[in-house]
Each structure stands twice: as C-alpha cells, then as structure tokens.
Design a protein around this motif. Structure first.
Motif, mmCIF file in Angstrom:
data_model
loop_
_atom_site.group_PDB
_atom_site.id
_atom_site.type_symbol
_atom_site.label_atom_id
_atom_site.label_comp_id
_atom_site.label_asym_id
_atom_site.label_seq_id
_atom_site.Cartn_x
_atom_site.Cartn_y
_atom_site.Cartn_z
ATOM 1 N N ASN A 67 1.077 -0.944 -0.360
ATOM 2 C CA ASN A 67 0.180 0.007 -0.270
ATOM 3 C C ASN A 67 0.229 1.659 0.254
ATOM 4 O O ASN A 67 0.576 2.520 0.080
ATOM 5 C CB ASN A 67 -1.137 -0.151 1.314
ATOM 6 N N ARG B 61 -4.596 -0.248 -6.029
ATOM 7 C CA ARG B 61 -4.307 0.458 -4.438
ATOM 8 C C ARG B 61 -5.130 1.706 -4.355
ATOM 9 O O ARG B 61 -5.351 2.439 -3.788
ATOM 10 C CB ARG B 61 -3.791 0.572 -3.903
ATOM 11 N N LYS C 58 -8.656 1.038 -3.628
ATOM 12 C CA LYS C 58 -8.993 -0.063 -2.754
ATOM 13 C C LYS C 58 -7.935 -0.681 -2.041
ATOM 14 O O LYS C 58 -6.702 -0.877 -2.755
ATOM 15 C CB LYS C 58 -9.663 -1.317 -3.342
ATOM 16 N N LYS C 59 -8.224 -0.140 0.015
ATOM 17 C CA LYS C 59 -6.321 -1.222 0.084
ATOM 18 C C LYS C 59 -6.481 -2.172 0.287
ATOM 19 O O LYS C 59 -7.427 -2.629 -0.385
ATOM 20 C CB LYS C 59 -6.311 -0.609 1.995
ATOM 21 N N ILE C 60 -5.312 -3.003 -0.497
ATOM 22 C CA ILE C 60 -5.126 -3.878 -0.142
ATOM 23 C C ILE C 60 -4.868 -4.754 0.581
ATOM 24 O O ILE C 60 -3.958 -4.280 1.594
ATOM 25 C CB ILE C 60 -3.285 -3.734 -0.513
#
Length: 79
Positions: A22, A47, A50-52
C-alpha cells in the motif's frame, strides 16, 4: 547511473525489511521477482481505489498468477 545506484541501495534495504504493497513506490515494487514496470503500475492503480488487505486480491489483475502471488507474499509486510 544515479538511478541504478538508487535501485541497488533499495534492493539492499529490502534484504532487511519487508515490503508494504500500500505504500511501496514503483521502483520498490519492481524489486519483487516477476514485477516489472507495467505490473508495478497495475498495483499502484489498483491500490488507489482500494486498500490492499491481502495479496491474493492482486489475482484479479491481468498477469498475476499463483507463482507471482507467491513471490509477492514472500516480500510483503503484514499491515
């Protein structure tokens, strides 16, 4: 030459520290076996939306198969 030196220094630093998907830069992502410029850019684009949370999420991206996912798992840092 400067870019090569920076890449080498980053590579050495990764021997002692895990990678965070991230926050890693494109050059840092490219230190993972199997990840070149294009795949690093794919991760960065992914990323942004959306946060991994789990490296397995990257299997949704074109070209990210089981072997590459395993290479990434060996390099990442948990949260």
């Amino acid at each position: 030459m400067k870019k090569i030196l920076v890449t080498l220094l980053m590579g050495v630093s990764f021997m002692f520290a895990a990678l965070n998907l991230n926050t890693a830069t494109k050059d840092e992502l490219m230190t993972i076996k199997g990840i070149g410029e294009k795949k690093a850019e794919q991760i960065i684009t992914f990323r942004k939306s959306k946060k991994i949370e789990n490296v397995d999420e990257l299997s949704k991206l074109k070209g990210f198969g089981p072997k590459l996912i395993l290479n990434i798992k060996n390099e990442i840092k948990d949260k």
